[in-house]
Design a protein around this motif. Structure first.
Motif, mmCIF file in Angstrom:
data_model
loop_
_atom_site.group_PDB
_atom_site.id
_atom_site.type_symbol
_atom_site.label_atom_id
_atom_site.label_comp_id
_atom_site.label_asym_id
_atom_site.label_seq_id
_atom_site.Cartn_x
_atom_site.Cartn_y
_atom_site.Cartn_z
ATOM 1 N N LEU A 1 27.321 84.917 72.572
ATOM 2 C CA LEU A 1 26.594 85.813 73.471
ATOM 3 C C LEU A 1 26.384 85.177 74.841
ATOM 4 O O LEU A 1 26.438 85.856 75.868
ATOM 5 C CB LEU A 1 25.250 86.192 72.849
ATOM 6 C CG LEU A 1 25.321 86.963 71.527
ATOM 7 C CD1 LEU A 1 23.921 87.167 70.947
ATOM 8 C CD2 LEU A 1 26.012 88.301 71.721
ATOM 9 N N THR A 2 26.168 83.881 74.856
ATOM 10 C CA THR A 2 25.960 83.194 76.128
ATOM 11 C C THR A 2 27.227 83.188 76.969
ATOM 12 O O THR A 2 27.196 83.431 78.175
ATOM 13 C CB THR A 2 25.499 81.749 75.879
ATOM 14 O OG1 THR A 2 24.294 81.775 75.127
ATOM 15 C CG2 THR A 2 25.258 81.023 77.190
ATOM 16 N N LEU A 3 28.360 82.936 76.334
ATOM 17 C CA LEU A 3 29.600 82.848 77.088
ATOM 18 C C LEU A 3 30.120 84.217 77.504
ATOM 19 O O LEU A 3 30.951 84.325 78.394
ATOM 20 C CB LEU A 3 30.647 82.096 76.267
ATOM 21 C CG LEU A 3 30.280 80.640 75.993
ATOM 22 C CD1 LEU A 3 31.341 79.975 75.142
ATOM 23 C CD2 LEU A 3 30.085 79.863 77.288
ATOM 24 N N GLY B 1 33.214 80.623 67.277
ATOM 25 C CA GLY B 1 33.079 82.071 67.317
ATOM 26 C C GLY B 1 33.239 82.661 68.697
ATOM 27 O O GLY B 1 33.198 83.876 68.868
ATOM 28 N N ALA B 2 33.406 81.823 69.720
ATOM 29 C CA ALA B 2 33.530 82.306 71.099
ATOM 30 C C ALA B 2 34.832 81.830 71.710
ATOM 31 O O ALA B 2 34.905 81.529 72.885
ATOM 32 C CB ALA B 2 32.344 81.826 71.925
ATOM 33 N N ARG B 3 35.883 81.776 70.913
ATOM 34 C CA ARG B 3 37.126 81.187 71.386
ATOM 35 C C ARG B 3 37.666 81.855 72.644
ATOM 36 O O ARG B 3 37.943 81.213 73.637
ATOM 37 C CB ARG B 3 38.187 81.286 70.287
ATOM 38 C CG ARG B 3 37.941 80.357 69.115
ATOM 39 C CD ARG B 3 38.851 80.744 67.977
ATOM 40 N NE ARG B 3 38.790 79.751 66.910
ATOM 41 C CZ ARG B 3 39.207 79.991 65.681
ATOM 42 N NH1 ARG B 3 39.688 81.176 65.369
ATOM 43 N NH2 ARG B 3 39.152 79.049 64.763
ATOM 44 N N ALA B 4 37.826 83.166 72.608
ATOM 45 C CA ALA B 4 38.438 83.854 73.744
ATOM 46 C C ALA B 4 37.601 83.696 74.996
ATOM 47 O O ALA B 4 38.121 83.463 76.089
ATOM 48 C CB ALA B 4 38.625 85.335 73.415
ATOM 49 N N GLN B 5 36.276 83.805 74.835
ATOM 50 C CA GLN B 5 35.406 83.679 76.004
ATOM 51 C C GLN B 5 35.513 82.293 76.619
ATOM 52 O O GLN B 5 35.572 82.127 77.833
ATOM 53 C CB GLN B 5 33.955 83.965 75.605
ATOM 54 C CG GLN B 5 33.694 85.424 75.272
ATOM 55 C CD GLN B 5 34.109 85.757 73.847
ATOM 56 O OE1 GLN B 5 34.510 84.897 73.081
ATOM 57 N NE2 GLN B 5 34.010 87.024 73.502
#
Length: 572
Positions: free
Chosen positions: A332-334, A229-233
């Protein structure tokens, strides 16, 4: 979610809800529009109310298939998959899928009837009687809840969805006793899951993590399933700007494009990559257990500083010692380094499309950013790591690689690929079938179950009809759930199933030979799998070379119904 219409309950007095209706109402109130299962004598009061609440139903041919189908639905849509079983054997049939969902952090809700509240403890010989369904499921699910009243049913559903939304996703089981399914009571308001957001990282912990990463000379990223869910980040803010090579677990496959200069892909099982990881002075692990199922061996020691991001606080005390713990949602962390820290500059890496304006506070001007600017060096390092990984297993993997290359050329980049616990998948496709962030690769990682690929692909295709879906399996694993070809044929959706047929259980055969044993009980009698697919109402063919496989795949993706394509393998 809005209010839920109250259809008239047949079998209950006017104005009253049966337990079955209360259950369906609660599911619909939490956004459930699709369930999977097989109706039986004990769950008919649940099925009665599905149409009135607008909940569609998919009928597999076995409850294990229902569980894997719901698992595939959850992984593709991000919404919980729901399975309806009847009592006893039906619930136990779904148990393997529950174990897989627990190991791979998949939100799966299994609902079953149970013996009446007043049922005697000694066995009476009642239909589907078990000593305790809740005890059986409690050992493999996050929780198993036996509702003691109609009013408690929607509270149990809300409890499950609160778990799915706010904590590490894990499967849950709700049992409704038979007498509570039929009982009726006056309806009250539907209880809904908590809307509490997932935890965000503490600013001080983020600052410490960024400080450690900024000072790293040889950083590495290990991305697991939670990083999807955080691919781009992950790709822009960390991998490219830090110049940190990215290794993914099977669950995190495709988080960063596996053709990317920084990505050796799914490589933790490689001794060469394990040795390389041990030389890193900082390792950022996101949403991964760093466990035996990731490394395929006892996890090696990490000599560098370990920064770990995980929603599950227990992971901070399991396995490798964590130096910088971040107990929070991965996405959220990334994002936090981009939003929470002072903006004192930005770093850029040339040649990476789309990130010219990406900023990471606190990273500009340090030595590591200068390393990140040397794209040629990064590409050479990635190629060297990949070459070292592949050299170890080149002879073993050579039989699958030409076919996997042919498969990769046919479907769209955003295709969904499901795989099985088969050699062609974990030795072949995981390291040698590149996937990018726009696609998805679904693999039964932690529990290592067989029979996952076909039912998961069926559900993925129904959940995402605008995307191409294909399944990869071996002949042994396919036959665990081969009856789901009937489900695929009934739905009439294009679905190629590529089966590498080595005449049995190849992994176990190889292990027996490695021990010096005579292979026993691992060779299966030949089955004409393409003919079986045709008997179920689909299509079937054989592909004896990569070009024939590419042609068969192209035709299968344009043809309604499943197409089973057998690739014969010589038994070693």
């Amino acid at each position: 979610m809005g209010t839920v219409a109250e259809p008239v309950s047949r079998g209950a007095d006017d104005g009253l809800l049966t337990g079955g209706q209360a259950l369906v109402r609660a599911l619909r109130a939490h956004g459930v529009t699709q369930v999977f299962g097989i109706p039986g004598t004990h769950n008919l009061e649940i099925y009665r109310h599905l149409p009135a609440y607008g909940i569609a139903h998919v009928t597999p041919r076995h409850e294990q298939g229902a569980g894997y189908a719901a698992d595939g639905y959850a992984r593709v849509t991000g919404r919980p998959g729901v399975v309806l079983t009847t009592t006893g054997p039906a619930l136990l049939n779904a148990a393997a899928a529950v174990g897989e969902a627990y190991a791979d952090s998949v939100p799966l809700l299994v609902v079953s009837p149970g013996m009446p509240l007043g049922h005697p403890r000694p066995a009476t010989g009642a239909l589907h009687e078990m000593r305790s369904q809740t005890d059986a499921l409690r050992g493999i699910a996050a929780f198993s809840h036996r509702a003691s009243s109609v009013a408690e049913i929607d509270a149990a559903v809300a409890r499950a969805f609160t778990l799915f939304r706010t904590r590490r996703p894990r499967p849950a089981h709700i049992e409704v006793p038979l007498d509570r399914l039929a009982a009726a009571q006056a309806p009250g308001p539907v209880r809904r899951a908590s809307s509490t957001a997932r935890p965000t990282p503490a600013p001080e912990a983020v600052r410490r993590a960024v400080t450690v990463l900024c000072g790293a000379r040889r950083p590495a990223l290990v991305l697991g399933g939670a990083a999807v869910g955080a691919r781009a980040q992950c790709r822009h803010a960390l991998a490219e700007l830090l110049g940190a090579p990215v290794v993914t677990t099977a669950a995190g496959k495709g988080t960063v494009a596996e053709t990317h200069p920084l990505s050796p892909g799914v490589s933790l099982h490689s001794p060469a990559v394990q040795k390389w990881l041990a030389t890193r002075d900082v390792v950022l692990a996101v949403g991964t257990e760093l466990s035996e199922s990731d490394f395929w061996t006892v996890p090696p020691p990490l000599d560098g500083t370990l920064v770990r991001v995980d929603l599950d606080p227990d992971q901070m005390y399991a396995g490798a010692v964590v130096d910088v713990p971040l107990v929070a949602d991965a996405r959220l962390t990334l994002e936090a380094p981009l939003t929470d820290l002072p903006d004192d500059g930005h770093a850029r890496v040339p040649e990476f499309a789309g990130n010219a304006c990406t900023r990471v506070a606190g990273l500009s001007g340090n030595a590591h950013t200068r390393v990140a600017d040397d794209v040629a060096a990064l590409r050479a390092a990635r190629d060297a790591e990949t070459a070292a990984r592949d050299a170890e297993t080149a002879a073993r993997d050579a039989r699958w690689i030409p076919y996997l290359r042919a498969i990769r050329e046919v479907p769209a980049a955003d295709a969904v690929v499901t795989s099985d616990s088969a050699q062609c998948c974990y030795y072949g496709a995981l390291p040698h079938f590149p996937v990018g962030p726009e696609g998805r690769y679904l693999h039964p990682t932690g529990f290592g179950t067989l029979g996952y690929a076909l039912p998961a692909a069926i559900r993925a295709e129904v959940a995402a009809p605008h995307r191409q879906v294909l399944a990869l399996s071996g002949d042994g694993g396919l036959q665990f759930t081969v009856q789901e070809l009937a489900s695929a044929a009934q739905l009439r959706l294009p679905l190629p199933i590529v089966v590498f047929d080595d005449g049995g259980y190849g992994e176990t055969r190889d292990e027996m030979r490695a021990r010096g044993d005579v292979p026993t009980a691992v060779d299966l009698a030949p089955v004409d799998l393409p003919a079986l697919a045709r008997a179920y109402g689909g299509h079937g063919t054989r592909a004896c070379d990569p070009a024939a496989l590419a042609r068969a795949l192209t035709e299968a993706l344009d043809r309604p119904g499943p197409t089973l394509i057998t690739v014969p393998e010589e038994t070693p």
